[in-house]
Design a protein around this motif. Sequence first.
Motif, PDB file in Angstrom:
ATOM      1  N   VAL A 172       0.854  -1.197   0.000  1.00 17.29           N
ATOM      2  CA  VAL A 172       0.000   0.000   0.000  1.00 17.29           C
ATOM      3  C   VAL A 172       0.889   1.246   0.000  1.00 17.29           C
ATOM      4  CG1 VAL A 172      -1.708   1.312   1.336  1.00 17.29           C
ATOM      5  CG2 VAL A 172      -1.924  -1.177   1.114  1.00 17.29           C
ATOM      6  N   GLU A 173       0.707   2.111  -0.974  1.00 23.55           N
ATOM      7  CA  GLU A 173       1.569   3.285  -1.125  1.00 23.55           C
ATOM      8  C   GLU A 173       1.346   4.351  -0.059  1.00 23.55           C
ATOM      9  OE1 GLU A 173       1.720   4.949  -5.059  1.00 23.55           O
ATOM     10  OE2 GLU A 173       1.790   2.971  -5.978  1.00 23.55           O
ATOM     11  N   HIS A 174       0.097   4.609   0.296  1.00 24.24           N
ATOM     12  CA  HIS A 174      -0.210   5.675   1.248  1.00 24.24           C
ATOM     13  C   HIS A 174       0.248   5.245   2.641  1.00 24.24           C
ATOM     14  CE1 HIS A 174      -2.483   8.486   3.697  1.00 24.24           C
ATOM     15  NE2 HIS A 174      -2.767   9.176   2.600  1.00 24.24           N
ATOM     16  N   ARG A 220      -2.571   4.734   5.354  1.00 21.27           N
ATOM     17  CA  ARG A 220      -3.422   3.556   5.094  1.00 21.27           C
ATOM     18  C   ARG A 220      -2.654   2.270   5.392  1.00 21.27           C
ATOM     19  NH1 ARG A 220      -5.672   7.356   5.261  1.00 21.27           N
ATOM     20  NH2 ARG A 220      -6.442   8.605   3.569  1.00 21.27           N
ATOM     21  N   ARG A 221      -1.373   2.234   5.005  1.00 25.49           N
ATOM     22  CA  ARG A 221      -0.551   1.048   5.269  1.00 25.49           C
ATOM     23  C   ARG A 221      -0.386   0.829   6.772  1.00 25.49           C
ATOM     24  NH1 ARG A 221       3.392   2.319   2.320  1.00 25.49           N
ATOM     25  NH2 ARG A 221       4.648   3.282   3.925  1.00 25.49           N
ATOM     26  N   ALA A 244      -8.056  -5.991  -3.201  1.00 23.87           N
ATOM     27  CA  ALA A 244      -7.814  -4.960  -2.196  1.00 23.87           C
ATOM     28  C   ALA A 244      -8.563  -5.129  -0.869  1.00 23.87           C
ATOM     29  CB  ALA A 244      -8.162  -3.597  -2.782  1.00 23.87           C
ATOM     30  N   ARG A 250      -7.971   1.815   1.135  1.00 20.31           N
ATOM     31  CA  ARG A 250      -8.197   2.526  -0.125  1.00 20.31           C
ATOM     32  C   ARG A 250      -7.295   3.759  -0.186  1.00 20.31           C
ATOM     33  NH1 ARG A 250     -11.377  -1.057  -2.867  1.00 20.31           N
ATOM     34  NH2 ARG A 250     -13.058  -1.822  -1.564  1.00 20.31           N
ATOM     35  N   LYS A 251      -7.307   4.443  -1.324  1.00 18.07           N
ATOM     36  CA  LYS A 251      -6.462   5.631  -1.464  1.00 18.07           C
ATOM     37  C   LYS A 251      -6.902   6.771  -0.543  1.00 18.07           C
ATOM     38  CE  LYS A 251      -4.688   4.988  -6.083  1.00 18.07           C
ATOM     39  NZ  LYS A 251      -4.458   5.585  -7.389  1.00 18.07           N
ATOM     40  N   SER A 252      -8.203   7.011  -0.450  1.00 16.28           N
ATOM     41  CA  SER A 252      -8.707   8.160   0.303  1.00 16.28           C
ATOM     42  C   SER A 252      -9.085   7.852   1.746  1.00 16.28           C
ATOM     43  CB  SER A 252      -9.936   8.743  -0.394  1.00 16.28           C
ATOM     44  OG  SER A 252      -9.586   9.159  -1.693  1.00 16.28           O
ATOM     45  N   TYR A 253      -9.279   6.585   2.078  1.00 16.61           N
ATOM     46  CA  TYR A 253      -9.723   6.188   3.408  1.00 16.61           C
ATOM     47  C   TYR A 253      -9.569   4.682   3.540  1.00 16.61           C
ATOM     48  CZ  TYR A 253     -13.724   5.404   0.403  1.00 16.61           C
ATOM     49  OH  TYR A 253     -14.518   5.024  -0.644  1.00 16.61           O
ATOM     50  N   THR A 254      -9.736   4.195   4.752  1.00 14.99           N
ATOM     51  CA  THR A 254      -9.783   2.751   4.980  1.00 14.99           C
ATOM     52  C   THR A 254     -11.241   2.372   5.175  1.00 14.99           C
ATOM     53  OG1 THR A 254      -7.591   2.663   5.982  1.00 14.99           O
ATOM     54  CG2 THR A 254      -9.100   0.870   6.523  1.00 14.99           C
ATOM     55  N   ASN A 311     -10.725   7.887   7.864  1.00 17.50           N
ATOM     56  CA  ASN A 311      -9.557   8.586   7.347  1.00 17.50           C
ATOM     57  C   ASN A 311      -8.286   8.055   8.007  1.00 17.50           C
ATOM     58  OD1 ASN A 311      -8.121  10.560   5.824  1.00 17.50           O
ATOM     59  ND2 ASN A 311      -8.029  11.831   7.657  1.00 17.50           N
TER      60      ASN A 311
END
Length: 144
Positions: free
Chosen positions: A22-24, A27-28, A52, A79-83, A114
Motif C-alpha cells: 500500500v503506497e499511502h 493507510r498502510r 484490495a 483505499r487511497k482516500s480512506y480505509t 480517514n
Amino acid sequence: MAKSENKTKPEPVDPAAMIASVEHPQRRADAEVLLPLFTRITGWPAQMWGPAIVGFGRYHYKYDSGREGDFMVTGFSPRKSYTSVYILPGYRDLSEPLSRLGKVKHGKSCLNINKLADIDMDVLEEMVRDGVAYMKANYTTAAR
C-alpha cells in the motif's frame, strides 16, 4: 432465476504482502494495526477478497430472488482516500455505537475511516464483534 455468484472472490494473495504494498503511509500503517486486530477478534485467518479487501471468514447467502453466493463475514480495505471497514450485515441500526465511534463516514455495511486515530478502537472492536456474532447466529459461517 439462475444462481449468480458474487464478483468479489477469494484470491491466493498474502494479505500481509498486499498491505506492505500500500503506497499511502497512513493507510498502510492503519492496515498493519487492523490485520492482527481482526485476526484476534474473529479467530479466522485473513484472506484476500479481490485485489484490495482483507477478509475474515466466509458465509453463504441466498436472496429471495434466487441469487446466492459466498462472501466474507468481515474485513477491511486500505483505499487511497480512506480505509473501509466492512461490518456485515448492513441494514441494521448501528446508530448507538456509531455515535460513540468517532469521525467516520458510513454506508449500509461499511465504515470509511480517514485514520484510526480519529476513532475509538474499543468501539470499533465492539462493532466488529457484534457483526461477527450476528453473522454466526444467522448464517452458516466458516473460516474459509
